[in-house]
Design a protein around this motif. Structure first.
Motif, PDB file in Angstrom:
ATOM      1  N   LEU A 268       0.805  -1.219   0.000  1.00 42.05           N
ATOM      2  CA  LEU A 268       0.000   0.000   0.000  1.00 42.05           C
ATOM      3  C   LEU A 268       0.844   1.279   0.000  1.00 42.05           C
ATOM      4  O   LEU A 268       0.295   2.375  -0.124  1.00 42.05           O
ATOM      5  N   ALA A 269       2.149   1.149   0.115  1.00 42.07           N
ATOM      6  CA  ALA A 269       3.023   2.319   0.182  1.00 42.07           C
ATOM      7  C   ALA A 269       2.863   3.255  -1.016  1.00 42.07           C
ATOM      8  O   ALA A 269       2.758   4.474  -0.824  1.00 42.07           O
ATOM      9  N   PRO A 270       2.812   2.755  -2.258  1.00 40.24           N
ATOM     10  CA  PRO A 270       2.643   3.682  -3.395  1.00 40.24           C
ATOM     11  C   PRO A 270       1.309   4.439  -3.354  1.00 40.24           C
ATOM     12  O   PRO A 270       1.254   5.622  -3.688  1.00 40.24           O
ATOM     13  N   VAL A 271       0.260   3.759  -2.929  1.00 40.56           N
ATOM     14  CA  VAL A 271      -1.060   4.403  -2.833  1.00 40.56           C
ATOM     15  C   VAL A 271      -1.024   5.495  -1.769  1.00 40.56           C
ATOM     16  O   VAL A 271      -1.534   6.599  -1.975  1.00 40.56           O
ATOM     17  N   ARG A 272      -0.406   5.181  -0.639  1.00 38.51           N
ATOM     18  CA  ARG A 272      -0.308   6.170   0.436  1.00 38.51           C
ATOM     19  C   ARG A 272       0.514   7.373  -0.007  1.00 38.51           C
ATOM     20  O   ARG A 272       0.171   8.519   0.303  1.00 38.51           O
TER      21      ARG A 272
ATOM     22  N   ALA B 164       0.683  13.024  -1.785  1.00 40.90           N
ATOM     23  CA  ALA B 164       0.996  14.042  -2.785  1.00 40.90           C
ATOM     24  C   ALA B 164      -0.260  14.819  -3.181  1.00 40.90           C
ATOM     25  O   ALA B 164      -0.218  16.039  -3.345  1.00 40.90           O
ATOM     26  N   LYS B 165      -1.372  14.118  -3.325  1.00 46.34           N
ATOM     27  CA  LYS B 165      -2.627  14.783  -3.671  1.00 46.34           C
ATOM     28  C   LYS B 165      -3.062  15.729  -2.555  1.00 46.34           C
ATOM     29  O   LYS B 165      -3.545  16.833  -2.817  1.00 46.34           O
ATOM     30  N   ARG B 166      -2.894  15.292  -1.305  1.00 43.41           N
ATOM     31  CA  ARG B 166      -3.246  16.170  -0.181  1.00 43.41           C
ATOM     32  C   ARG B 166      -2.353  17.397  -0.165  1.00 43.41           C
ATOM     33  O   ARG B 166      -2.798  18.505   0.120  1.00 43.41           O
TER      34      ARG B 166
END
Length: 66
Positions: free
Chosen positions: A43-47, A52-54
Protein backbone atom coordinates in the motif's frame (compact mmCIF):
# COMPACT_ATOMS: atom_id res chain seq x y z
CA UNK A 1 -29.85 8.56 28.50
CA UNK A 2 -27.12 6.33 27.19
CA UNK A 3 -26.51 3.16 29.14
CA UNK A 4 -22.86 2.24 29.56
CA UNK A 5 -21.73 -1.40 29.54
CA UNK A 6 -21.03 -3.13 32.80
CA UNK A 7 -17.34 -2.61 33.62
CA UNK A 8 -16.94 -6.09 35.11
CA UNK A 9 -18.22 -7.64 31.88
CA UNK A 10 -15.89 -5.48 29.77
CA UNK A 11 -12.83 -6.49 31.81
CA UNK A 12 -13.91 -10.15 31.86
CA UNK A 13 -14.10 -10.15 28.06
CA UNK A 14 -10.73 -8.37 27.74
CA UNK A 15 -9.09 -10.89 30.06
CA UNK A 16 -10.62 -13.82 28.16
CA UNK A 17 -9.37 -12.38 24.85
CA UNK A 18 -5.91 -11.83 26.32
CA UNK A 19 -5.74 -15.47 27.44
CA UNK A 20 -6.84 -16.71 24.01
CA UNK A 21 -4.22 -14.50 22.34
CA UNK A 22 -1.50 -15.73 24.72
CA UNK A 23 -2.22 -19.35 23.76
CA UNK A 24 -1.57 -18.72 20.05
CA UNK A 25 1.77 -20.11 18.90
CA UNK A 26 4.58 -17.65 18.24
CA UNK A 27 4.87 -18.87 14.64
CA UNK A 28 1.24 -17.94 14.01
CA UNK A 29 1.79 -14.49 15.50
CA UNK A 30 4.89 -13.95 13.36
CA UNK A 31 3.01 -15.07 10.24
CA UNK A 32 0.34 -12.47 10.98
CA UNK A 33 2.99 -9.78 11.46
CA UNK A 34 4.63 -10.76 8.17
CA UNK A 35 1.30 -10.56 6.31
CA UNK A 36 0.59 -7.13 7.79
CA UNK A 37 4.07 -5.90 6.88
CA UNK A 38 3.65 -7.14 3.30
CA UNK A 39 0.26 -5.42 3.08
CA UNK A 40 1.77 -2.18 4.35
CA UNK A 41 4.55 -2.39 1.75
CA UNK A 42 2.05 -3.05 -1.03
CA UNK A 43 0.00 0.00 0.00
CA UNK A 44 3.02 2.32 0.18
CA UNK A 45 2.64 3.68 -3.39
CA UNK A 46 -1.06 4.40 -2.83
CA UNK A 47 -0.31 6.17 0.44
CA UNK A 48 2.42 8.22 -1.23
CA UNK A 49 0.08 9.21 -4.06
CA UNK A 50 -2.62 10.25 -1.60
CA UNK A 51 -0.07 12.24 0.39
CA UNK A 52 1.00 14.04 -2.79
CA UNK A 53 -2.63 14.78 -3.67
CA UNK A 54 -3.25 16.17 -0.18
CA UNK A 55 -0.14 18.32 -0.53
CA UNK A 56 -1.52 19.68 -3.81
CA UNK A 57 -4.95 20.21 -2.21
CA UNK A 58 -6.58 17.77 -4.64
CA UNK A 59 -8.06 15.75 -1.79
CA UNK A 60 -10.04 17.50 0.89
CA UNK A 61 -10.22 15.87 4.28
CA UNK A 62 -13.54 16.59 5.91
CA UNK A 63 -13.63 17.00 9.66
CA UNK A 64 -16.99 16.60 11.35
CA UNK A 65 -17.56 19.33 13.90
CA UNK A 66 -21.14 18.62 14.87
Amino acid sequence: MKEYPNQKEVYRRKEAQRKVEAKRPAAEKMATVTRLRDLEKSLAPVRAANKAKRANKQIKIRIKTA
